[in-house]
Design a protein around this motif. Sequence first.
Motif, PDB file in Angstrom:
ATOM      1  N   GLU A  14       0.853  -1.192   0.000  1.00 23.56           N
ATOM      2  CA  GLU A  14       0.000   0.000   0.000  1.00 23.56           C
ATOM      3  C   GLU A  14       0.888   1.241   0.000  1.00 23.56           C
ATOM      4  O   GLU A  14       1.687   1.446   0.912  1.00 23.56           O
ATOM      5  CB  GLU A  14      -0.935   0.013   1.205  1.00 23.56           C
ATOM      6  N   THR A  16       0.803   5.300  -0.020  1.00 27.49           N
ATOM      7  CA  THR A  16      -0.086   6.419   0.295  1.00 27.49           C
ATOM      8  C   THR A  16       0.642   7.733   0.055  1.00 27.49           C
ATOM      9  O   THR A  16       1.754   7.937   0.560  1.00 27.49           O
ATOM     10  CB  THR A  16      -0.556   6.361   1.760  1.00 27.49           C
ATOM     11  N   ASP A  18       0.658  11.619   0.776  1.00 24.60           N
ATOM     12  CA  ASP A  18       0.076  12.593   1.702  1.00 24.60           C
ATOM     13  C   ASP A  18       1.145  13.599   2.107  1.00 24.60           C
ATOM     14  O   ASP A  18       1.905  13.371   3.049  1.00 24.60           O
ATOM     15  CB  ASP A  18      -0.494  11.899   2.932  1.00 24.60           C
ATOM     16  N   ASN A  23      -0.657  17.040  -2.711  1.00 24.92           N
ATOM     17  CA  ASN A  23       0.048  15.854  -3.200  1.00 24.92           C
ATOM     18  C   ASN A  23       0.655  16.104  -4.581  1.00 24.92           C
ATOM     19  O   ASN A  23       0.553  15.265  -5.489  1.00 24.92           O
ATOM     20  CB  ASN A  23      -0.885  14.642  -3.259  1.00 24.92           C
ATOM     21  N   SER A  50      -3.038   5.164  -3.024  1.00 21.51           N
ATOM     22  CA  SER A  50      -4.112   6.067  -2.631  1.00 21.51           C
ATOM     23  C   SER A  50      -3.532   7.411  -2.232  1.00 21.51           C
ATOM     24  O   SER A  50      -2.314   7.564  -2.098  1.00 21.51           O
ATOM     25  CB  SER A  50      -4.931   5.476  -1.474  1.00 21.51           C
ATOM     26  N   ARG A  52      -4.526  11.313   0.095  1.00 19.58           N
ATOM     27  CA  ARG A  52      -5.081  11.714   1.385  1.00 19.58           C
ATOM     28  C   ARG A  52      -6.534  12.141   1.195  1.00 19.58           C
ATOM     29  O   ARG A  52      -6.995  12.317   0.063  1.00 19.58           O
ATOM     30  CB  ARG A  52      -4.256  12.843   2.004  1.00 19.58           C
ATOM     31  N   THR A  98      -8.760   9.286  -3.794  1.00 15.82           N
ATOM     32  CA  THR A  98      -9.416   9.802  -2.597  1.00 15.82           C
ATOM     33  C   THR A  98     -10.026  11.189  -2.785  1.00 15.82           C
ATOM     34  O   THR A  98     -10.424  11.827  -1.813  1.00 15.82           O
ATOM     35  CB  THR A  98      -8.409   9.840  -1.442  1.00 15.82           C
ATOM     36  N   LEU A 183     -11.344   2.552   0.766  1.00 17.14           N
ATOM     37  CA  LEU A 183     -10.162   1.728   1.008  1.00 17.14           C
ATOM     38  C   LEU A 183     -10.518   0.262   1.213  1.00 17.14           C
ATOM     39  O   LEU A 183      -9.797  -0.628   0.746  1.00 17.14           O
ATOM     40  CB  LEU A 183      -9.364   2.276   2.186  1.00 17.14           C
TER      41      LEU A 183
END
Length: 225
Positions: A14, A16, A18, A23, A50, A52, A98, A183
């Motif tokens: 995963e 992420t 952020d 981003n 993914s 934030r 997201t 998610l």
Amino acid sequence: MSGLTLNITNGIAEITLDDGKANALSQTMLEALLKALEEAAAADCAVLISGRQGIFSGGYDRKLIDAGGPACDAMRAAGDRLSMAMLDFPAPLVIASTGHAMAKAAFMLLLADYRLGIEGPFKVGLNEVAIGMTMPDAAMPQARARLNPAWLSRCALQSETLDPERAVQAGFYDELVSADQLLDRARAKVQGLAKLDRKAYRETRRLMSEPLRAELKAALEGRNA
């Protein structure tokens, strides 16, 4: 700091994004993303990317785009390497968007195997022409190959910004879910894809993507000639 975290558990990586802001896909963020994909590939992991809450990514660092010069060129070169890395990734690759996904971030959606978005007042689009930027030679093949043909002009030429529902129609997303389900649904999807025969998956994706890969490679080689 890159604003990126990588967690690997039970064959799933995963990633992420952020940075606490938009981003932005700065060179630092792109290099961190490339490194994370390399680590995931080395561990034979399927990947879920993914962002934030409220935003997947606003795309390239706008300040560098406006300024131009070597720093902008280096950022875009890292973005081109990311495009190739996503096309060549040896395992399933899913994106859980997201929120907003603009410009280079929208191209990331086009290159993933499966893309989930969330319902709400979010924007998805290719805004290059709107900000006075000719669509890059290496970007147009991605749009042409992955967008639904009826939407190509509206997205790539007319810079139409789409809400999530129209983004599904255009080909940026495969499905929409509520934010609180995103998610969980994305993890279930990537876990399901990870159970498919890995060699067959990898080789079939290579066959499916080869025309785009060849066109993208030719565009990049032409730029660097």
